[in-house]
Scaffold this active site. Structure first.
Site, short mmCIF file in Angstrom:
data_model
loop_
_atom_site.label_atom_id
_atom_site.label_comp_id
_atom_site.label_asym_id
_atom_site.label_seq_id
_atom_site.Cartn_x
_atom_site.Cartn_y
_atom_site.Cartn_z
N LYS A 1 -11.38 -5.10 -3.83
CA LYS A 1 -12.55 -4.22 -3.88
C LYS A 1 -12.11 -2.75 -4.12
CE LYS A 1 -13.73 -4.44 0.89
NZ LYS A 1 -12.70 -3.70 1.76
N LYS B 1 0.77 -1.20 0.12
CA LYS B 1 0.01 0.05 -0.06
C LYS B 1 1.02 1.10 0.01
CE LYS B 1 -4.48 -1.85 1.24
NZ LYS B 1 -5.70 -1.70 1.83
N LYS C 1 -4.78 -10.52 -6.33
CA LYS C 1 -5.94 -10.97 -5.76
C LYS C 1 -7.01 -10.02 -6.25
CE LYS C 1 -6.56 -8.26 -1.80
NZ LYS C 1 -7.10 -8.15 -0.32
P1 ATP Z 1 -9.11 -3.38 -0.23
O1 ATP Z 1 -8.97 -3.85 -1.78
O2 ATP Z 1 -9.82 -2.16 0.09
O3 ATP Z 1 -7.86 -3.64 0.50
P2 ATP Z 1 -10.13 -6.17 0.22
O4 ATP Z 1 -10.89 -6.43 -0.93
O5 ATP Z 1 -8.58 -6.50 0.25
O6 ATP Z 1 -10.00 -4.62 0.38
P3 ATP Z 1 -10.76 -6.07 3.15
O7 ATP Z 1 -11.74 -5.74 3.77
O8 ATP Z 1 -9.37 -5.78 3.35
O9 ATP Z 1 -11.07 -6.49 1.50
O10 ATP Z 1 -10.83 -7.90 3.49
C1 ATP Z 1 -11.95 -8.31 3.99
C2 ATP Z 1 -11.90 -9.91 3.80
O11 ATP Z 1 -11.91 -10.41 2.57
C3 ATP Z 1 -10.52 -10.34 4.53
O12 ATP Z 1 -10.89 -11.38 5.39
C4 ATP Z 1 -9.74 -10.71 3.45
O13 ATP Z 1 -8.75 -11.77 3.54
C5 ATP Z 1 -10.84 -11.38 2.46
N1 ATP Z 1 -10.31 -11.23 1.03
C6 ATP Z 1 -10.19 -9.97 0.27
N2 ATP Z 1 -9.84 -10.25 -1.08
C7 ATP Z 1 -9.84 -11.43 -0.91
C8 ATP Z 1 -9.77 -12.32 -2.28
N3 ATP Z 1 -9.51 -11.88 -3.39
N4 ATP Z 1 -9.79 -13.91 -2.04
C9 ATP Z 1 -10.21 -14.18 -0.77
N5 ATP Z 1 -10.37 -13.46 0.14
C10 ATP Z 1 -10.39 -12.07 0.30
#
Ligand code: ATP
Ligand code: LTN
Length: 331
Positions: free
Chosen positions: A199, A114, A196
């Site tokens: 969002k 980040k 990965k």
């Molecule tokens: P950002 O993109 O804002 O960092 P994020 O998509 O990583 O967000 P978080 O709110 O950080 O989402 O994560 C919420 C949950 O979803 C966490 O347990 C994280 O491990 C899981 N998660 C996020 N992205 C994935 C993915 N691509 N596959 C599986 N689990 C995920």
């Protein structure tokens, strides 16, 4: 009655949750309610490590909370709350930061990623973020933490902090374990299957939002990047097709073997359409429940309030224990 084991997990209200969030974490949050005493949080304090627009953030907090309920988190049986509604998180975070080493935080890959992505805003919160996450978990004495694989390193740090504190002050914290799904621990981006699904990805075609409509879901899967091979088979190096197979398997319950048989001799186009349709099918009930619940803001705010009260009562016990151990005067 025997006391049930405890679960804690959180999600940031940075954008609408994706299929990755759903299959990697949120789906398990719902299932685990059967056997555990669960506490789930919309971790809005975490989200400001990256600059947020206040109006949009507020909307996202309502949306994320409502989606948790729409997915099946039961606000009566479990505790569902917004992190900023419980001041104990910030308090314990300060204490734990005095038991965390600079070197440990420097090794966190999410911090490195980040800060590379936002070089203009490498703030102290981005650096100490994993300490706040440890506070979230340890406040509720969680035994298990359902997350995707990207959070494994943060969870290991939470364990180290708990063990370190316990070694000095006696058994204060339960040492938590990660609960990571086998096949959907890292759902990949549809546009770059080595990354990965996230969002906050700027490319809307890279991720499926849980609120995308059926046509959008199918269109995004049709455009998903795959390799030049044509066979629907799970094999090393075929990141794109492997990702679609793991999604299809997760949403239909079919094994890889079943899927290979089902699509033997068929092309990628047909397979992508099937993945899109099956994904749209499992998201449809979440979307209609979301539409119903989001029309009742009063009910949502009531749930938030009750959730915050329950969370506060539980976390106060831990914080007081910590303060006593440190030598503070607890009146
Ligand atoms: P950002 O993109 O804002 O960092 P994020 O998509 O990583 O967000 P978080 O709110 O950080 O989402 O994560 C919420 C949950 O979803 C966490 O347990 C994280 O491990 C899981 N998660 C996020 N992205 C994935 C993915 N691509 N596959 C599986 N689990 C995920
Ligand atoms: N750091 C996590 C979100 C998060 C979390 C938590 C997950 C904050 N606190 C406590 C599990 C338990 C993330 O970025 N996905």
């Amino acid at each position: 009655m025997e006391e049930r084991k405890k679960i804690f997990s959180g999600i940031q209200p940075t954008n609408t949750p994706t299929l990755g969030n759903y299959l990697g974490a949120l789906q398990n949050w719902v299932k685990l309610q059967e056997d555990y005493d669960c506490t789930y949080s919309i971790v809005d304090l975490h989200s400001i490590t990256v600059r947020q627009d206040p109006q949009r953030l507020k909307k996202q907090i309502y949306e994320s909370y409502t989606l948790l309920l729409a997915m099946g988190v039961d606000p009566e049986r479990s505790t569902a709350f917004v992190q900023s509604h419980n001041c104990h998180h910030a308090e314990l975070s300060w204490v734990l930061s005095c038991f965390t080493q600079f070197g440990e935080l420097s090794r966190m890959t999410q911090f490195k990623d980040k800060s590379a992505k936002h070089p203009e805003n490498i703030n102290a919160g981005l650096f100490t973020y994993p300490v706040l996450m440890a506070a979230d978990i340890l406040l509720y004495q969680a035994d298990l933490v359902p997350v995707g694989i990207d959070q494994k390193q943060h969870l290991e740090l939470s364990r180290d902090i708990a063990i370190r504190f316990n070694n000095i002050y006696g058994d204060v914290f339960v040492v938590p374990d990660a609960y990571i799904p086998k096949t959907t621990a890292k759902v990949a981006s549809l546009q770059d299957p080595t990354k990965k699904m996230s969002k906050s990805d700027e490319n809307p075609n890279a991720s499926i939002s849980v609120l995308d409509d059926r046509d959008t879901i199918i269109r995004k899967f049709k455009r998903a990047v795959t390799d030049s091979d044509t066979e629907i088979r799970y094999a090393p190096g075929k990141d794109g097709i492997n990702n679609l197979m793991s999604i299809y398997s997760a949403v239909t319950g079919k094994t890889y073997e079943d899927i290979e048989k089902e699509f033997k001799g068929k092309g990628y186009g047909e397979f992508k359409l099937a993945v899109g349709e099956a994904t749209a099918d499992i998201l449809a009930p979440v979307q209609s429940e979301y539409a119903r619940l989001s029309a009742d803001k009063k009910y949502i705010e009531e749930c938030m309030k009750n959730g915050a009260e329950k969370a506060f009562k539980t976390s106060r016990k831990t914080l007081q224990k910590v303060y006593k151990k440190l030598g503070y005067i607890v009146l």
